[in-house]
Design a protein around this motif. Structure first.
Motif, PDB file in Angstrom:
ATOM      1  N   THR A   1      13.029  26.902 -25.207  1.00 52.67           N
ATOM      2  CA  THR A   1      12.669  27.926 -24.242  1.00 52.67           C
ATOM      3  C   THR A   1      13.742  28.998 -24.165  1.00 52.67           C
ATOM      4  OG1 THR A   1      11.577  26.194 -22.966  1.00 52.67           O
ATOM      5  CG2 THR A   1      12.072  28.259 -21.803  1.00 52.67           C
TER       6      THR A   1
ATOM      7  N   ARG B   1      21.126  30.129 -22.123  1.00 49.76           N
ATOM      8  CA  ARG B   1      21.236  30.071 -23.593  1.00 49.76           C
ATOM      9  C   ARG B   1      21.489  31.468 -24.169  1.00 49.76           C
ATOM     10  NH1 ARG B   1      16.081  26.029 -23.887  1.00 49.76           N
ATOM     11  NH2 ARG B   1      17.219  24.188 -23.174  1.00 49.76           N
TER      12      ARG B   1
ATOM     13  N   GLN C   1      14.632  14.997 -20.339  1.00 50.79           N
ATOM     14  CA  GLN C   1      15.410  14.950 -21.571  1.00 50.79           C
ATOM     15  C   GLN C   1      16.658  15.798 -21.357  1.00 50.79           C
ATOM     16  OE1 GLN C   1      13.443  16.485 -25.031  1.00 50.79           O
ATOM     17  NE2 GLN C   1      15.126  15.897 -26.367  1.00 50.79           N
TER      18      GLN C   1
ATOM     19  N   ASP D   1       7.805  19.321 -21.317  1.00 48.75           N
ATOM     20  CA  ASP D   1       6.904  20.372 -21.806  1.00 48.75           C
ATOM     21  C   ASP D   1       5.473  19.838 -21.988  1.00 48.75           C
ATOM     22  OD1 ASP D   1       9.712  20.747 -22.511  1.00 48.75           O
ATOM     23  OD2 ASP D   1       9.071  22.587 -23.476  1.00 48.75           O
TER      24      ASP D   1
END
Ligand code: GLN
Length: 246
Positions: A96, A101, A140, A181
């Protein structure tokens, strides 16, 4: 050969030139993709091979660029570092686009949209995202699901290396819900007994390809290839091959 590469790549000073020819940065016939092949239908193991939507898209992009795709499987939270350090050229992992990020990598144009959903046991009292307050939530490690879970009031977060392990903990009653997701969620739920996905989604997100900030030429090439694949319908055909329309 792998071992040899490791040795070469690990050497310093005198061996740098020799090492470069064996490391990703020095070989422009190959496009090295970092991924975490635990995320069906985007990337997963099929026998010895790693297959899925992201692998097919990256293969098509590599072909447009006249290169051969090499897939490197690693932990999800190692992918950005692999890209910034030059061990891999691209990070393709149902990743994503998110502001954190973007501080360390660039992202290509998005190639698909996704959502974060909640998986619970069929008899669960958790019916909406609000009901997750104070609950045990599995995610996760290092994913956007992990970020959202961390914002839930009073929830305790269990972080797993693989989405599958979170789902397993849910079936064993160790946790109350999993945030993950949507497409992998569907695969996990179809493979386990007694689980369901809540109707109310958490967020809508966009998946894109991570590329080192200084590698602007590669970013342009990947975007140009993606644009072609979108226009020709090949991108949609790849997605349709793995995900049946509802
Ligand atoms: N889309 C999520 C993220 O980018 C999860 C990706 C994954 O687990 N492969 O954080």
């Amino acid at each position: 050969m792998k071992l040899l590469k490791k040795i070469l790549c690990g050497l310093s000073a005198a061996a740098i030139l020799a090492a470069l020819s064996g490391c990703s940065g020095g070989d422009d016939t190959k496009l090295i993709m970092a991924t975490n092949a635990e995320f069906s239908p985007y990337e997963y193991h099929e026998g010895d091979a790693i297959v899925g939507i992201d692998v097919d898209i990256a293969t098509a992009i590599a072909k447009e660029m006249g290169k051969e795709l090499v897939v490197e499987d690693m932990a999800f939270d190692s992918i950005i570092a692999a890209v910034t350090s030059g061990k891999a050229d691209i990070g393709v992992a149902g990743m994503t686009v998110d502001p954190d990020r973007l501080k360390s990598v660039n992202f290509s144009d998005p190639y698909t949209t996704a959502t974060q959903v909640i998986i619970v046991s069929e008899g669960s009292i958790v019916a909406t995202p609000d009901d997750l307050k104070g609950k045990k939530v599995g995610v996760q490690l290092g994913t956007t699901g992990d970020q959202y879970a961390s914002d839930i009031e009073g929830a305790s977060i269990e972080r797993y290396n693989k989405g599958f392990e979170a789902v397993q903990a849910l079936t064993q009653g160790k946790i109350d819900a999993v945030i993950i997701d949507n497409e992998p969620a569907k695969v996990f739920v179809s493979q386990s007994e007694g689980l369901k996905i809540l109707d109310e989604e958490f967020t809508t997100e966009e998946y894109a390809i991570a590329i080192a900030k200084e590698n602007t030429q590669l970013l342009n090439d990947v975007n140009a290839a993606l644009a072609k694949l979108k226009e020709s319908g090949e991108l949609q055909a790849i997605i349709d091959k793995y995900i049946s329309a509802e």
